[in-house]
Design an enzyme around this catalytic site. Structure first.
Site, PDB file in Angstrom:
ATOM      1  N   LYS A  13       0.838  -1.205   0.000  1.00  0.00           N
ATOM      2  CA  LYS A  13       0.000   0.000   0.000  1.00  0.00           C
ATOM      3  C   LYS A  13       0.876   1.260   0.000  1.00  0.00           C
ATOM      4  CE  LYS A  13      -2.069  -1.233   3.841  1.00  0.00           C
ATOM      5  NZ  LYS A  13      -1.379  -2.517   4.097  1.00  0.00           N
ATOM      6  N   ARG A  88      -9.720   0.670   8.590  1.00  0.00           N
ATOM      7  CA  ARG A  88      -9.309  -0.717   8.844  1.00  0.00           C
ATOM      8  C   ARG A  88     -10.408  -1.506   9.539  1.00  0.00           C
ATOM      9  NH1 ARG A  88      -3.517   0.260   8.869  1.00  0.00           N
ATOM     10  NH2 ARG A  88      -2.356  -1.656   9.054  1.00  0.00           N
ATOM     11  N   ARG A 123      11.711  -6.385   4.743  1.00  0.00           N
ATOM     12  CA  ARG A 123      11.520  -4.922   4.672  1.00  0.00           C
ATOM     13  C   ARG A 123      12.490  -4.201   5.599  1.00  0.00           C
ATOM     14  NH1 ARG A 123       5.787  -2.094   5.531  1.00  0.00           N
ATOM     15  NH2 ARG A 123       5.828  -3.218   7.520  1.00  0.00           N
ATOM     16  N   ARG A 156      11.297  -2.683  11.197  1.00  0.00           N
ATOM     17  CA  ARG A 156      10.194  -2.216  12.046  1.00  0.00           C
ATOM     18  C   ARG A 156       9.922  -3.232  13.145  1.00  0.00           C
ATOM     19  NH1 ARG A 156       5.218   0.004   8.431  1.00  0.00           N
ATOM     20  NH2 ARG A 156       4.049  -1.364   9.799  1.00  0.00           N
ATOM     21  N   ARG A 167      -0.817  -9.577  12.837  1.00  0.00           N
ATOM     22  CA  ARG A 167      -1.329  -8.512  11.949  1.00  0.00           C
ATOM     23  C   ARG A 167      -2.155  -9.130  10.823  1.00  0.00           C
ATOM     24  NH1 ARG A 167       4.071  -5.817  10.413  1.00  0.00           N
ATOM     25  NH2 ARG A 167       2.846  -4.422   9.098  1.00  0.00           N
TER      26      ARG A 167
HETATM   27  P1  AP5 Z   1       4.908  -1.702   1.847  1.00  0.00           P
HETATM   28  O1  AP5 Z   1       4.644  -0.794   0.695  1.00  0.00           O
HETATM   29  O2  AP5 Z   1       5.646  -1.147   3.019  1.00  0.00           O
HETATM   30  O3  AP5 Z   1       3.540  -2.408   2.320  1.00  0.00           O
HETATM   31  P2  AP5 Z   1       2.319  -1.834   3.128  1.00  0.00           P
HETATM   32  O4  AP5 Z   1       1.095  -2.504   2.588  1.00  0.00           O
HETATM   33  O5  AP5 Z   1       2.331  -0.343   3.153  1.00  0.00           O
HETATM   34  O6  AP5 Z   1       2.676  -2.465   4.546  1.00  0.00           O
HETATM   35  P3  AP5 Z   1       2.559  -1.938   6.022  1.00  0.00           P
HETATM   36  O7  AP5 Z   1       3.219  -2.999   6.875  1.00  0.00           O
HETATM   37  O8  AP5 Z   1       3.110  -0.554   6.176  1.00  0.00           O
HETATM   38  O9  AP5 Z   1       1.053  -1.957   6.239  1.00  0.00           O
HETATM   39  P4  AP5 Z   1       0.346  -2.130   7.528  1.00  0.00           P
HETATM   40  O10 AP5 Z   1      -1.025  -1.889   7.027  1.00  0.00           O
HETATM   41  O11 AP5 Z   1       0.533  -3.367   8.305  1.00  0.00           O
HETATM   42  O12 AP5 Z   1       1.055  -1.060   8.476  1.00  0.00           O
HETATM   43  P5  AP5 Z   1       0.675   0.422   8.896  1.00  0.00           P
HETATM   44  O13 AP5 Z   1       1.916   1.192   8.923  1.00  0.00           O
HETATM   45  O14 AP5 Z   1      -0.483   0.927   8.116  1.00  0.00           O
HETATM   46  O15 AP5 Z   1       5.665  -3.000   1.277  1.00  0.00           O
HETATM   47  C1  AP5 Z   1       6.113  -4.030   2.145  1.00  0.00           C
HETATM   48  C2  AP5 Z   1       7.476  -4.561   1.666  1.00  0.00           C
HETATM   49  O16 AP5 Z   1       7.294  -5.249   0.413  1.00  0.00           O
HETATM   50  C3  AP5 Z   1       8.517  -3.464   1.381  1.00  0.00           C
HETATM   51  O17 AP5 Z   1       9.783  -3.947   1.742  1.00  0.00           O
HETATM   52  C4  AP5 Z   1       8.429  -3.227  -0.136  1.00  0.00           C
HETATM   53  O18 AP5 Z   1       9.641  -2.770  -0.683  1.00  0.00           O
HETATM   54  C5  AP5 Z   1       8.054  -4.618  -0.643  1.00  0.00           C
HETATM   55  N1  AP5 Z   1       7.179  -4.590  -1.799  1.00  0.00           N
HETATM   56  C6  AP5 Z   1       6.117  -3.750  -2.007  1.00  0.00           C
HETATM   57  N2  AP5 Z   1       5.516  -4.047  -3.180  1.00  0.00           N
HETATM   58  C7  AP5 Z   1       6.205  -5.115  -3.701  1.00  0.00           C
HETATM   59  C8  AP5 Z   1       6.052  -5.898  -4.892  1.00  0.00           C
HETATM   60  N3  AP5 Z   1       5.074  -5.639  -5.784  1.00  0.00           N
HETATM   61  N4  AP5 Z   1       6.919  -6.906  -5.098  1.00  0.00           N
HETATM   62  C9  AP5 Z   1       7.907  -7.191  -4.214  1.00  0.00           C
HETATM   63  N5  AP5 Z   1       8.096  -6.475  -3.074  1.00  0.00           N
HETATM   64  C10 AP5 Z   1       7.246  -5.457  -2.820  1.00  0.00           C
HETATM   65  O19 AP5 Z   1       0.129   0.179  10.375  1.00  0.00           O
HETATM   66  C11 AP5 Z   1       0.984  -0.206  11.438  1.00  0.00           C
HETATM   67  C12 AP5 Z   1       0.171  -0.339  12.725  1.00  0.00           C
HETATM   68  O20 AP5 Z   1      -0.434   0.928  13.049  1.00  0.00           O
HETATM   69  C13 AP5 Z   1      -0.998  -1.334  12.675  1.00  0.00           C
HETATM   70  O21 AP5 Z   1      -0.595  -2.656  12.948  1.00  0.00           O
HETATM   71  C14 AP5 Z   1      -1.907  -0.752  13.762  1.00  0.00           C
HETATM   72  O22 AP5 Z   1      -1.459  -1.087  15.037  1.00  0.00           O
HETATM   73  C15 AP5 Z   1      -1.744   0.743  13.581  1.00  0.00           C
HETATM   74  N6  AP5 Z   1      -2.727   1.331  12.649  1.00  0.00           N
HETATM   75  C16 AP5 Z   1      -2.458   1.987  11.490  1.00  0.00           C
HETATM   76  N7  AP5 Z   1      -3.583   2.389  10.897  1.00  0.00           N
HETATM   77  C17 AP5 Z   1      -4.600   1.998  11.699  1.00  0.00           C
HETATM   78  C18 AP5 Z   1      -6.007   2.104  11.620  1.00  0.00           C
HETATM   79  N8  AP5 Z   1      -6.626   2.730  10.575  1.00  0.00           N
HETATM   80  N9  AP5 Z   1      -6.751   1.559  12.610  1.00  0.00           N
HETATM   81  C19 AP5 Z   1      -6.178   0.949  13.671  1.00  0.00           C
HETATM   82  N10 AP5 Z   1      -4.836   0.804  13.813  1.00  0.00           N
HETATM   83  C20 AP5 Z   1      -4.063   1.318  12.833  1.00  0.00           C
END
Ligand code: AP5
Length: 211
Positions: A13, A88, A123, A156, A167
């Site tokens: 994402k 979410r 990552r 992370r 997760r």
């Molecule tokens: P990346 O682009 O970083 O993936 P992402 O989907 O953004 O992953 P996140 O882990 O950031 O999402 P998340 O939803 O768990 O975490 P968030 O920060 O929102 O890509 C991942 C890896 O793959 C990278 O190394 C990249 O280079 C590689 N990659 C990408 N595309 C690729 C491809 N096509 N091919 C190969 N490799 C690829 O949330 C963290 C925490 O915050 C949550 O657990 C929760 O506690 C809290 N939180 C955040 N938002 C909320 C909410 N709305 N409600 C409640 N809690 C929340």
């Protein structure tokens, strides 16, 4: 353009949002980034969020809804935005609807759990500027160093195997039902996120009708 990016943790994402921001000229609203910033600064929101984030649990809806409401008041949101990681839960989606937020599309990036484990295991992120790398698919020019700002890259805290499993479980239980929610509104678009970053960017732009 008001867009929601859905998908499991590590689906890409943030990676896709980075490309879409360049193409569309609207800001990315990543609740994960906002919360990590709050944790780093030690704000009341950050102190509350940290325990949930470290465990891979969702931060309570009232905290998220408040944070997003405030972010949407910024002038840079006037021409649209890309939600990354929000909503979410069904509660969060309903709160957006109640606030009068009308989205154009909810784009779900589909990636199976086995691939998620590979992606999050490799990552690396920059604690200073937030740039995201992968040791195999998107390595930095110098190992362990951010190309953009020269800081030392980190893994992370929530990218350890047990927390990733939690997760993923939380995603399937709490967040995946949003696909049906937006499908019923005629807003759901799905893209295959298993290909390379470039292939997924092309599929995303195609699905959104952006040349
Ligand atoms: P990346 O682009 O970083 O993936 P992402 O989907 O953004 O992953 P996140 O882990 O950031 O999402 P998340 O939803 O768990 O975490 P968030 O920060 O929102 O890509 C991942 C890896 O793959 C990278 O190394 C990249 O280079 C590689 N990659 C990408 N595309 C690729 C491809 N096509 N091919 C190969 N490799 C690829 O949330 C963290 C925490 O915050 C949550 O657990 C929760 O506690 C809290 N939180 C955040 N938002 C909320 C909410 N709305 N409600 C409640 N809690 C929340």
């Amino acid at each position: 353009m008001r867009l929601i990016l859905l998908g499991p943790p590590g689906a890409g994402k943030g990676t896709q949002a980075e490309e879409l921001v360049k193409r569309l000229g609207v800001p990315q609203i990543s609740t994960g980034d906002i919360l990590r910033g709050a944790v780093k600064q030690g704000t009341p929101v950050g102190l509350k969020a940290k325990l949930y984030m470290d465990a891979g649990d969702l931060v309570p809806d009232d905290v998220i809804i408040g944070v997003v409401k405030e972010r949407l008041m910024s002038p840079d949101c006037g021409n649209g935005y890309i939600f990354d990681g929000m909503p979410r839960t069904i509660n969060q989606a309903e709160a957006l609807d109640e606030q009068g937020v009308v989205i154009d599309a909810a784009l779900s990036i589909e990636v199976p759990d086995e691939e998620i484990l590979r992606r999050l295991g490799g990552r690396r992120t920059c604690p200073e500027c937030g740039a995201v790398y992968h040791v195999v698919t998107k390595p930095p020019l110098a190992p362990g160093i951010c190309d953009a700002c020269g800081a030392a890259l980190i893994t992370r805290k929530d990218d350890d195997p047990d927390t990733i499993s939690n997760r993923l479980m939380t995603y399937h239980k709490e967040t995946e039902p949003l696909k049906a929610y937006y499908k019923s509104q005629g807003k759901l678009i799905t893209v295959n996120g298993v290909g390379s970053v470039g292939e997924t960017v092309a599929a995303t732009l195609d699905a959104l009708g952006i040349a």
